[in-house]
Each structure stands twice: as structure tokens, then as C-alpha cells.
Design a protein around this motif. Sequence first.
Motif, PDB file in Angstrom:
ATOM      1  N   SER A   1       0.827  -1.206   0.000  1.00  0.00           N
ATOM      2  CA  SER A   1       0.000   0.000   0.000  1.00  0.00           C
ATOM      3  C   SER A   1       0.859   1.252   0.000  1.00  0.00           C
ATOM      4  O   SER A   1       2.074   1.191   0.198  1.00  0.00           O
ATOM      5  CB  SER A   1      -0.919   0.015   1.224  1.00  0.00           C
ATOM      6  OG  SER A   1      -0.158   0.080   2.425  1.00  0.00           O
ATOM      7  N   GLN A   2       0.215   2.392  -0.231  1.00  0.00           N
ATOM      8  CA  GLN A   2       0.899   3.677  -0.187  1.00  0.00           C
ATOM      9  C   GLN A   2       0.113   4.640   0.710  1.00  0.00           C
ATOM     10  O   GLN A   2      -1.125   4.643   0.676  1.00  0.00           O
ATOM     11  CB  GLN A   2       1.009   4.304  -1.589  1.00  0.00           C
ATOM     12  CG  GLN A   2       1.802   3.497  -2.594  1.00  0.00           C
ATOM     13  CD  GLN A   2       1.005   2.412  -3.255  1.00  0.00           C
ATOM     14  OE1 GLN A   2      -0.193   2.541  -3.452  1.00  0.00           O
ATOM     15  NE2 GLN A   2       1.663   1.318  -3.583  1.00  0.00           N
ATOM     16  N   LEU A   3       0.833   5.425   1.476  1.00  0.00           N
ATOM     17  CA  LEU A   3       0.184   6.432   2.279  1.00  0.00           C
ATOM     18  C   LEU A   3       1.140   7.558   2.621  1.00  0.00           C
ATOM     19  O   LEU A   3       2.354   7.435   2.489  1.00  0.00           O
ATOM     20  CB  LEU A   3      -0.381   5.833   3.572  1.00  0.00           C
ATOM     21  CG  LEU A   3       0.637   5.511   4.650  1.00  0.00           C
ATOM     22  CD1 LEU A   3      -0.026   5.546   6.014  1.00  0.00           C
ATOM     23  CD2 LEU A   3       1.204   4.127   4.415  1.00  0.00           C
ATOM     24  N   ILE A   4       0.540   8.638   3.056  1.00  0.00           N
ATOM     25  CA  ILE A   4       1.299   9.803   3.510  1.00  0.00           C
ATOM     26  C   ILE A   4       1.031   9.923   5.001  1.00  0.00           C
ATOM     27  O   ILE A   4      -0.123   9.888   5.429  1.00  0.00           O
ATOM     28  CB  ILE A   4       0.835  11.083   2.794  1.00  0.00           C
ATOM     29  CG1 ILE A   4       1.057  10.956   1.284  1.00  0.00           C
ATOM     30  CG2 ILE A   4       1.573  12.302   3.334  1.00  0.00           C
ATOM     31  CD1 ILE A   4       0.436  12.087   0.486  1.00  0.00           C
ATOM     32  N   SER A   5       2.073  10.049   5.801  1.00  0.00           N
ATOM     33  CA  SER A   5       1.881  10.101   7.243  1.00  0.00           C
ATOM     34  C   SER A   5       2.889  11.038   7.897  1.00  0.00           C
ATOM     35  O   SER A   5       4.071  11.030   7.553  1.00  0.00           O
ATOM     36  CB  SER A   5       2.020   8.707   7.853  1.00  0.00           C
ATOM     37  OG  SER A   5       1.871   8.751   9.256  1.00  0.00           O
TER      38      SER A   5
ATOM     39  N   ALA B   1       4.746   7.073   0.967  1.00  0.00           N
ATOM     40  CA  ALA B   1       5.597   5.940   1.321  1.00  0.00           C
ATOM     41  C   ALA B   1       4.925   4.633   0.916  1.00  0.00           C
ATOM     42  O   ALA B   1       3.699   4.498   0.994  1.00  0.00           O
ATOM     43  CB  ALA B   1       5.861   5.929   2.824  1.00  0.00           C
ATOM     44  N   GLU B   2       5.739   3.668   0.482  1.00  0.00           N
ATOM     45  CA  GLU B   2       5.215   2.341   0.162  1.00  0.00           C
ATOM     46  C   GLU B   2       5.401   1.441   1.372  1.00  0.00           C
ATOM     47  O   GLU B   2       6.479   1.411   1.972  1.00  0.00           O
ATOM     48  CB  GLU B   2       5.938   1.743  -1.043  1.00  0.00           C
ATOM     49  CG  GLU B   2       5.431   0.338  -1.391  1.00  0.00           C
ATOM     50  CD  GLU B   2       6.086  -0.241  -2.627  1.00  0.00           C
ATOM     51  OE1 GLU B   2       6.934  -1.149  -2.482  1.00  0.00           O
ATOM     52  OE2 GLU B   2       5.774   0.252  -3.742  1.00  0.00           O
ATOM     53  N   VAL B   3       4.350   0.700   1.722  1.00  0.00           N
ATOM     54  CA  VAL B   3       4.403  -0.178   2.888  1.00  0.00           C
ATOM     55  C   VAL B   3       4.056  -1.604   2.466  1.00  0.00           C
ATOM     56  O   VAL B   3       3.114  -1.828   1.703  1.00  0.00           O
ATOM     57  CB  VAL B   3       3.420   0.289   3.967  1.00  0.00           C
ATOM     58  CG1 VAL B   3       3.518  -0.602   5.192  1.00  0.00           C
ATOM     59  CG2 VAL B   3       3.722   1.735   4.342  1.00  0.00           C
TER      60      VAL B   3
END
Length: 233
Positions: A183-187, A205-207
Amino acid sequence: MGSFDFVTIFFLVAAVVIFLQLRSVLGRRTGNERPPFDPYSKREGVEPADSADRGKVVTLPRRDLDEDENPYAAIDAYAAPGTPLNESLRALVKTDPSFEPKKFIDGARMAYEMIVVAFADGDRKTLKNLLSRDVYEGFDAAIAERESKGEVVRSSFVGIEKADIVGAEVKDSEANITLRIVSQLISATYDKEGKLVEGDAETVAEVNDVWTFARDTRSRDPNWKLIATESEG
């Protein structure tokens, strides 16, 4: 927990990408499960549109088999016949003939997003409905630590690039399914004074996570619970 048809897979499950690193043993309850790897963290450690439905089970379509239909057709289409994954999924179908890999994955993707968002928001109510007790305790501890420091996480869930079933088994009456999720997210995490302490509000970021869901096939309850998580970095 009723049939595998998915009536709620997200009612389970967990660990995630915006927080701390989880090093639990996949598929086993250790009592020490913690939220997954936070790509920005230096420490270890989406909900339904209608807010009134937060934490509630989401019902997915149930598939009914015709008498002359091959009960393993969906399994063979997903995993090549003769492979270990195909054999393990066939074993699940023997427990619940309505189980379909692709529908399960659709539910898992929704569950994943719900859990990631709930963790960032500190939404314990939603998490409690989706996680096993051990996993919930890990998430709750991480949220409590964040709250004690006055920290706030601001995140945006970008999406899931890929989600695949990588393992399945039935232990006595408990069915377990393990997925690898990219998944991808901004944190970004801010302290009580609004200063950025971790992450990046601009970077995606890729997780990579591995989550295991479980359900008691003897129960009429169709809900799944997340029982173990592991971060792949």
C-alpha cells in the motif's frame, strides 16, 4: 462465524503502515502483537462513508453454487492446480463451498484501509471490532503512548497497489488466511505544539505488510478477526 463468503472480513484485522514495527510471528498469537512498521518512525513498537456505521460489519455478496458447478473453479482460477496454495484453498472450500479468493481479497482490502485510518485517528471502537484481542491490545498501547505525549498523526491513505493470498489453512475449526499487502500512504506525526516529529506530510511511502485473518468455521458469526501481522519493510 458463518461462511467464508465474506460478510465482513474487516471486522478483523491488522497492523499498518503508519505506526510502529510489528514483529509478531505470522499466523500465531503471541500476545505481543504491535502495530506494523511506520516508514517514518524511529521507534518500534476507511471507514464506511456513513460515520454511524463505523466499526460495523460490511456485508458482501454471497455466492451460491449450482449443483453441477465445479466447487473448485474459483480456486483453480486463482492458484494453479497442484500448488501448495491451491491445495490449502481447496481445503477451505471443503469447509465453506461458497468461499471465493477474489471476493475475500476485496473485503480484505477494505478492512486494511479501515484499520489503517482507525489507527491514525485513534479510533479504538472501530479497531476493537476488527482485531483479535491480542492485536487490539498492541494497537491500543501504541495509541495510548501517542496520546500520553500529546502527539497527533495526520495521514492520507493513498491506496492499495497489490493484495494477494499467500497462505491458508484450517486448524481444527479455525480457518486462517494470510495476505501480502502493498500500500501507499502519507503520514506525519506532530507533537502537542504542532511541530513535526516524524514522517513527511508531502511524501508518499510504500508499505509492505503480511496480515493473517481467522474465523471459527463452527460459529454462525461470519466475522473475521486479524490475528497476526508482520511488516516486510
